[in-house]
Design an enzyme around this catalytic site. Structure first.
Site, PDB file in Angstrom:
ATOM      1  N   LEU A 146      62.801  26.259 -35.509  1.00 54.47           N
ATOM      2  CA  LEU A 146      62.172  27.579 -35.592  1.00 54.47           C
ATOM      3  C   LEU A 146      63.144  28.659 -35.126  1.00 54.47           C
ATOM      4  O   LEU A 146      62.867  29.448 -34.228  1.00 54.47           O
ATOM      5  CB  LEU A 146      60.875  27.620 -34.780  1.00 54.47           C
ATOM      6  N   GLY A 147      64.297  28.659 -35.793  1.00 51.93           N
ATOM      7  CA  GLY A 147      65.236  29.757 -35.615  1.00 51.93           C
ATOM      8  C   GLY A 147      64.830  30.920 -36.502  1.00 51.93           C
ATOM      9  O   GLY A 147      63.660  31.058 -36.875  1.00 51.93           O
ATOM     10  N   ILE A 149      65.417  31.582 -39.712  1.00 47.75           N
ATOM     11  CA  ILE A 149      64.879  31.195 -41.010  1.00 47.75           C
ATOM     12  C   ILE A 149      63.524  30.514 -40.842  1.00 47.75           C
ATOM     13  O   ILE A 149      62.577  30.797 -41.586  1.00 47.75           O
ATOM     14  CB  ILE A 149      65.869  30.293 -41.757  1.00 47.75           C
ATOM     15  N   ARG A 169      63.604  22.611 -30.158  1.00 47.21           N
ATOM     16  CA  ARG A 169      64.075  22.122 -28.856  1.00 47.21           C
ATOM     17  C   ARG A 169      63.036  22.347 -27.764  1.00 47.21           C
ATOM     18  O   ARG A 169      62.930  21.566 -26.823  1.00 47.21           O
ATOM     19  CB  ARG A 169      65.382  22.820 -28.485  1.00 47.21           C
ATOM     20  N   ILE A 224      65.815  22.985 -46.837  1.00 46.55           N
ATOM     21  CA  ILE A 224      66.643  24.177 -47.036  1.00 46.55           C
ATOM     22  C   ILE A 224      67.622  24.305 -45.875  1.00 46.55           C
ATOM     23  O   ILE A 224      68.145  25.390 -45.609  1.00 46.55           O
ATOM     24  CB  ILE A 224      65.781  25.452 -47.157  1.00 46.55           C
ATOM     25  N   ARG A 226      70.512  21.523 -44.161  1.00 46.90           N
ATOM     26  CA  ARG A 226      71.788  20.924 -44.539  1.00 46.90           C
ATOM     27  C   ARG A 226      71.511  19.513 -45.056  1.00 46.90           C
ATOM     28  O   ARG A 226      70.585  18.836 -44.601  1.00 46.90           O
ATOM     29  CB  ARG A 226      72.748  20.844 -43.344  1.00 46.90           C
ATOM     30  N   ASP A 250      67.360  21.602 -51.730  1.00 48.94           N
ATOM     31  CA  ASP A 250      68.403  22.574 -52.084  1.00 48.94           C
ATOM     32  C   ASP A 250      69.772  22.137 -51.598  1.00 48.94           C
ATOM     33  O   ASP A 250      70.778  22.721 -51.992  1.00 48.94           O
ATOM     34  CB  ASP A 250      68.051  23.941 -51.486  1.00 48.94           C
ATOM     35  N   GLU A 255      77.888  17.381 -52.069  1.00 52.26           N
ATOM     36  CA  GLU A 255      77.702  18.438 -53.064  1.00 52.26           C
ATOM     37  C   GLU A 255      79.037  18.814 -53.700  1.00 52.26           C
ATOM     38  O   GLU A 255      80.048  18.873 -53.002  1.00 52.26           O
ATOM     39  CB  GLU A 255      77.104  19.683 -52.412  1.00 52.26           C
ATOM     40  N   HIS A 273      72.074  24.222 -54.080  1.00 51.74           N
ATOM     41  CA  HIS A 273      72.385  24.973 -52.862  1.00 51.74           C
ATOM     42  C   HIS A 273      72.280  26.471 -53.164  1.00 51.74           C
ATOM     43  O   HIS A 273      73.224  27.245 -52.981  1.00 51.74           O
ATOM     44  CB  HIS A 273      73.789  24.627 -52.356  1.00 51.74           C
TER      45      HIS A 273
END
Length: 302
Positions: A146-147, A149, A169, A224, A226, A250, A255, A273
């Protein structure tokens, strides 16, 4: 010879960003050869290309690494810190568009938008009918990380009337969403698990078989974050065996040469991506990098 400041570009950057930087700086596109040193004080890279210790050591005058992208897991921050090399990336520029894309992937995956498009284009509509998809508005969405984005995605999901929970965290007392202590516990409680956490060693393989089994045959995974965050063989097995209902992806472990087993699966939406690839984000990224580079050259002129 140009009198404009030179910046070393060690990875392919989007043309919009290259054009913005080239307006005021001389771009030198090169990577130092083994044993070679280059005189540049500013280097431009990307989150996907990164910058390791060896690259930094080949640039003895390096003072700034300007990274196009959010992720810093491929940049050796310890090596940069030892030499007081500043690292600037573009996290704020991608927040809103990436959150939008997370919502788009939820709809595309649960409502089978891409699959329905293929169905029509293949001429199947005249002789067949698609089976029902899944209602989005009744879903419980769980967000891993929950940063910026994650919070932006949570606001959108809640605004659409979806139940929202998360794991991070630590619990965020100021937020109204239910907190779960870890990804398996969250996965067991929700219908859709959205990965929004950073990459790196701490989150590598976080979405593993335990998490996928907790999500269950009616659950969906959206990534969405990594590619490294997902145990990809475990995900492929879960999709092939219908141990989860579907996935919207995504990002991938490798990749753009992704595992070709994904191509045979109708219960997965594949994207290149693409979450932050908008005209607006590219403009904001260019402005952010240009400002950081300009500030560095201004500081070094005193």
């Amino acid at each position: 010879m140009s009198s404009r400041p030179e910046i070393l570009v060690v990875a392919a950057i989007p043309p919009e960003i290259e054009q913005r930087l080239a307006a005021d700086f001389t771009l030198v596109k090169a990577r130092p050869k083994v044993g070679e040193t280059l005189p540049h004080s500013v280097m431009v890279t990307t989150s996907m290309a990164g910058a390791d210790r060896a690259l930094m050591e080949s640039l003895p005058d390096l003072r700034l690494i300007a990274c196009n992208g959010t992720g810093l897991d491929l940049i050796d921050l310890q090596a940069a810190g030892e030499r007081d090399i500043l690292v600037r990336n573009t996290p704020d520029a991608v927040t809103e568009d990436t959150a939008d894309f997370g919502i788009a992937l939820i709809y595309a995956t649960l409502r089978r938008v891409a699959e329905a498009d293929r169905f029509v284009r293949a001429g199947r509509w005249s002789r067949e009918r698609m089976t029902p998809s899944r209602r989005v508005s009744s879903c419980h969405v769980g967000i891993v990380g929950l940063g910026k984005i994650g919070k932006a995605l949570a606001r959108r999901a809640a605004g659409l009337g979806l139940d929202v929970s998360y794991t991070a965290r630590s619990a965020k007392a100021e937020l109204p969403y239910a907190y779960y202590p870890n990804a398996p516990a969250l996965a067991a409680a929700v219908d859709v698990l959205v990965l929004c956490c950073p990459g790196g060693p701490e989150t590598a393989g976080l979405a593993n078989r335990t998490v996928l089994d907790a999500l269950g045959p009616q659950g969906y995974l959206i990534n969405i974050a990594r590619g490294s965050v997902v145990d990809e063989p475990a995900l492929l097995a879960a999709l092939e065996e219908s141990r989860i209902a579907g996935a919207g992806l995504d990002v991938f472990a490798s990749e753009p040469q992704i595992d070709q087993r994904f191509f045979a699966l109708e219960n997965v939406v594949l994207q290149p991506h693409y979450a932050s690839v908008t005209h607006e984000t590219r403009r904001d990224m260019a402005d952010t990098l240009h400002a950081a580079i300009s500030k560095q050259f201004a500081a070094s002129s005193f």
